[in-house]
Design a protein around this motif. Structure first.
Motif, PDB file in Angstrom:
ATOM      1  N   ASP A  64      -8.591  -4.665  10.577  1.00 31.38           N
ATOM      2  CA  ASP A  64      -7.848  -3.971   9.535  1.00 31.38           C
ATOM      3  C   ASP A  64      -8.730  -2.928   8.851  1.00 31.38           C
ATOM      4  O   ASP A  64      -9.967  -2.967   8.938  1.00 31.38           O
ATOM      5  N   PHE A  65      -8.092  -2.012   8.147  1.00 28.55           N
ATOM      6  CA  PHE A  65      -8.788  -0.955   7.422  1.00 28.55           C
ATOM      7  C   PHE A  65      -9.757  -1.560   6.416  1.00 28.55           C
ATOM      8  O   PHE A  65      -9.365  -2.364   5.573  1.00 28.55           O
ATOM      9  N   GLN A  66     -11.000  -1.164   6.493  1.00 32.08           N
ATOM     10  CA  GLN A  66     -12.055  -1.751   5.661  1.00 32.08           C
ATOM     11  C   GLN A  66     -12.430  -0.883   4.457  1.00 32.08           C
ATOM     12  O   GLN A  66     -13.364  -1.193   3.736  1.00 32.08           O
ATOM     13  N   GLY A  67     -11.714   0.209   4.241  1.00 26.81           N
ATOM     14  CA  GLY A  67     -12.006   1.082   3.116  1.00 26.81           C
ATOM     15  C   GLY A  67     -12.884   2.259   3.509  1.00 26.81           C
ATOM     16  O   GLY A  67     -13.547   2.246   4.545  1.00 26.81           O
ATOM     17  N   LEU A  68     -12.914   3.276   2.646  1.00 23.10           N
ATOM     18  CA  LEU A  68     -13.717   4.477   2.904  1.00 23.10           C
ATOM     19  C   LEU A  68     -15.157   4.323   2.432  1.00 23.10           C
ATOM     20  O   LEU A  68     -15.962   5.243   2.590  1.00 23.10           O
ATOM     21  N   LYS A  69     -15.437   3.194   1.792  1.00 22.73           N
ATOM     22  CA  LYS A  69     -16.798   2.874   1.324  1.00 22.73           C
ATOM     23  C   LYS A  69     -17.322   3.937   0.357  1.00 22.73           C
ATOM     24  O   LYS A  69     -16.646   4.262  -0.603  1.00 22.73           O
ATOM     25  N   ALA A  70     -18.504   4.477   0.596  1.00 21.78           N
ATOM     26  CA  ALA A  70     -19.110   5.407  -0.357  1.00 21.78           C
ATOM     27  C   ALA A  70     -18.223   6.618  -0.615  1.00 21.78           C
ATOM     28  O   ALA A  70     -18.118   7.117  -1.743  1.00 21.78           O
ATOM     29  N   GLU A  71     -17.550   7.102   0.422  1.00 22.14           N
ATOM     30  CA  GLU A  71     -16.637   8.238   0.252  1.00 22.14           C
ATOM     31  C   GLU A  71     -15.499   7.872  -0.687  1.00 22.14           C
ATOM     32  O   GLU A  71     -15.055   8.690  -1.508  1.00 22.14           O
ATOM     33  N   GLY A  72     -15.024   6.644  -0.579  1.00 20.34           N
ATOM     34  CA  GLY A  72     -13.958   6.190  -1.457  1.00 20.34           C
ATOM     35  C   GLY A  72     -14.386   6.175  -2.918  1.00 20.34           C
ATOM     36  O   GLY A  72     -13.610   6.541  -3.808  1.00 20.34           O
ATOM     37  N   LYS A 132     -13.323  -2.892   1.239  1.00 17.55           N
ATOM     38  CA  LYS A 132     -12.202  -3.805   1.300  1.00 17.55           C
ATOM     39  C   LYS A 132     -12.514  -5.043   2.144  1.00 17.55           C
ATOM     40  O   LYS A 132     -12.738  -4.942   3.346  1.00 17.55           O
ATOM     41  N   PRO A 133     -12.525  -6.223   1.520  1.00 17.75           N
ATOM     42  CA  PRO A 133     -12.679  -7.460   2.284  1.00 17.75           C
ATOM     43  C   PRO A 133     -11.343  -7.823   2.935  1.00 17.75           C
ATOM     44  O   PRO A 133     -10.396  -8.171   2.238  1.00 17.75           O
ATOM     45  N   ILE A 178       5.132   2.247   1.877  1.00 17.57           N
ATOM     46  CA  ILE A 178       5.484   1.921   3.261  1.00 17.57           C
ATOM     47  C   ILE A 178       4.375   2.322   4.233  1.00 17.57           C
ATOM     48  O   ILE A 178       4.120   1.642   5.231  1.00 17.57           O
ATOM     49  N   HIS A 179       3.687   3.405   3.917  1.00 15.05           N
ATOM     50  CA  HIS A 179       2.630   3.883   4.799  1.00 15.05           C
ATOM     51  C   HIS A 179       1.228   3.579   4.260  1.00 15.05           C
ATOM     52  O   HIS A 179       0.244   4.164   4.725  1.00 15.05           O
ATOM     53  N   ALA A 180       1.134   2.691   3.280  1.00 10.03           N
ATOM     54  CA  ALA A 180      -0.168   2.327   2.718  1.00 10.03           C
ATOM     55  C   ALA A 180      -1.030   1.666   3.780  1.00 10.03           C
ATOM     56  O   ALA A 180      -0.535   0.905   4.628  1.00 10.03           O
ATOM     57  N   MET A 181      -2.313   1.939   3.746  1.00 11.24           N
ATOM     58  CA  MET A 181      -3.241   1.362   4.717  1.00 11.24           C
ATOM     59  C   MET A 181      -3.660  -0.044   4.342  1.00 11.24           C
ATOM     60  O   MET A 181      -4.335  -0.721   5.124  1.00 11.24           O
ATOM     61  N   CYS A 182      -3.269  -0.476   3.138  1.00  8.81           N
ATOM     62  CA  CYS A 182      -3.665  -1.817   2.684  1.00  8.81           C
ATOM     63  C   CYS A 182      -2.669  -2.319   1.638  1.00  8.81           C
ATOM     64  O   CYS A 182      -2.406  -1.631   0.646  1.00  8.81           O
ATOM     65  N   ASP A 183      -2.100  -3.500   1.857  1.00 11.50           N
ATOM     66  CA  ASP A 183      -1.262  -4.192   0.868  1.00 11.50           C
ATOM     67  C   ASP A 183      -0.099  -3.349   0.347  1.00 11.50           C
ATOM     68  O   ASP A 183       0.212  -3.384  -0.846  1.00 11.50           O
ATOM     69  N   GLY A 184       0.566  -2.619   1.223  1.00 10.71           N
ATOM     70  CA  GLY A 184       1.699  -1.825   0.789  1.00 10.71           C
ATOM     71  C   GLY A 184       2.856  -2.660   0.275  1.00 10.71           C
ATOM     72  O   GLY A 184       3.587  -2.233  -0.632  1.00 10.71           O
ATOM     73  N   ALA A 185       3.034  -3.861   0.828  1.00 11.68           N
ATOM     74  CA  ALA A 185       4.179  -4.699   0.444  1.00 11.68           C
ATOM     75  C   ALA A 185       4.143  -5.116  -1.017  1.00 11.68           C
ATOM     76  O   ALA A 185       5.195  -5.356  -1.624  1.00 11.68           O
ATOM     77  N   GLN A 186       2.963  -5.198  -1.592  1.00 12.57           N
ATOM     78  CA  GLN A 186       2.857  -5.647  -2.975  1.00 12.57           C
ATOM     79  C   GLN A 186       2.657  -4.488  -3.958  1.00 12.57           C
ATOM     80  O   GLN A 186       2.528  -4.710  -5.166  1.00 12.57           O
TER      81      GLN A 186
END
Length: 335
Positions: free
Chosen positions: A139-147, A132-133, A304-312
């Motif tokens: 901010d949360f950058q993503g789980l990378k390879a695990e993701g 995640k850029p 509401i509890h999203a780690m990234c872009d929950g509002a959209q």
């Protein structure tokens, strides 16, 4: 430059001309239509005798292409490109694709639950960010390879093709099981990355940069196609303007203009464009009415509890309503 061959041209005559053009140091792209064949000539065409080429019995006409984007130009390839994915999913040429899923893969239960919900609602492709850029380094950058592994597991459970964003060319080998590689808005003009993706045969979705013109977006696609990869999808995701009520300004005119200029499929991302879940439905419907080849919508089971872009992000039930509405609009437009 393009050369349009006459309908009665034999394969032997066509191949003979192509071999001659290649001998002149040109790259020749062939587009076969029902009643015509278009040869797109890429390279230094200044030494080609246009009058000689025009005088050949099998040549109907010769035209110059002034635009800097050649291979993605509709003049080179009059018919729409159709991108084929696993499971019979297609994008372009009348095939509409619904791409849906969370902005970011957060954990096993989250991605599986969302994947099953969006498939049930009519999604064709599952999206999920692993790298995640983010504007802030905190901010949360993503789980990378695990993701990516979790996304691949969701693919096994649902059978849906998957799409995820790449940020670094060094990560390319991690995307072996990803069906569509996404180039995000911030990397729209990362030319080293685009060149490397050109050596891949995987479909690539390129998002329009935050302040890129349509010409610049098409030139980004040209970088990938120049490397040999013709499986490109263009994505309008809003551009930065002086307006502040929405995250970006969704440019739906881009759909029509890009279809006029290019044969590549065009999808629209109303989630990133508006930045607010309450606007996604109306913009998704508008994009479908404008002739988009697909939509990319962010869906989260607990925004509401999203780690990234929950509002959209819309909830699965809301996505189901959007998908049904979009289908009705497409049916009305196609009548």
């Amino acid at each position: 430059m393009i050369a349009i061959l006459k309908p009665n041209t034999t394969p032997e005559q066509r191949d003979h001309l192509i071999n001659w053009l290649k001998g002149q140091g040109l790259i020749v792209h062939i587009s076969e239509g029902h009643d015509y064949t278009v040869l797109g000539l890429v390279g230094d065409t200044s030494h080609i005798d246009v009058e000689l080429l025009q005088s050949l019995d099998i040549v109907q006409s010769v035209k110059s292409v002034s635009e800097p984007f050649k291979q993605c130009n509709r003049k080179f390839h009059p018919d729409d490109t159709i991108i084929e994915l696993g499971g019979g999913v297609k994008i372009g040429g009348g095939n509409f694709c619904m791409i849906a899923g969370p902005c970011s893969v957060e954990n096993h239960d989250q991605i599986i639950e969302v994947a099953q919900a969006v498939k049930f609602a009519g999604a064709n492709v599952l999206r999920g960010g692993a790298f995640k850029p983010r504007t802030s380094p905190y901010d949360f950058q993503g789980l990378k390879a695990e993701g990516l592994d979790l996304l691949a597991e969701a693919k096994k459970v649902t059978g849906m093709p998957i799409i995820s964003e790449i940020m670094n060319v060094n990560h390319l080998e991690l995307f072996e099981n990803v069906d569509i590689i996404q180039v995000g808005a911030r990397n729209c003009q990362n030319f080293d990355l685009l060149r490397e993706l050109g050596r891949s045969n995987k479909p690539v979705l390129i998002k329009r940069g935050l302040a890129n013109t349509l010409k610049e977006l098409l030139m980004s696609a040209e970088y990938v196609m120049a490397g040999g990869n013709e499986n490109i999808i263009l994505c309008e995701r809003g551009i930065r303007t002086f307006e502040t009520y929405t995250r970006n300004t969704l440019d739906l005119s881009a759909v029509t203009v890009l279809h006029e200029l290019s044969h590549l499929p065009v999808v629209v991302d109303p989630s990133h464009a508006t930045g607010a879940a309450r606007y996604v439905r109306s913009m998704a419907v508008a994009a479908a009415a404008a002739g988009a080849d697909g939509l990319m919508i962010e869906v989260h089971n607990d925004p509401i509890h999203a780690m990234c872009d929950g509002a959209q992000s819309v909830k699965p039930a809301e996505f189901a309503e959007i998908a049904a509405c979009v289908q009705r609009v497409r049916e009305a437009v196609m009548q």
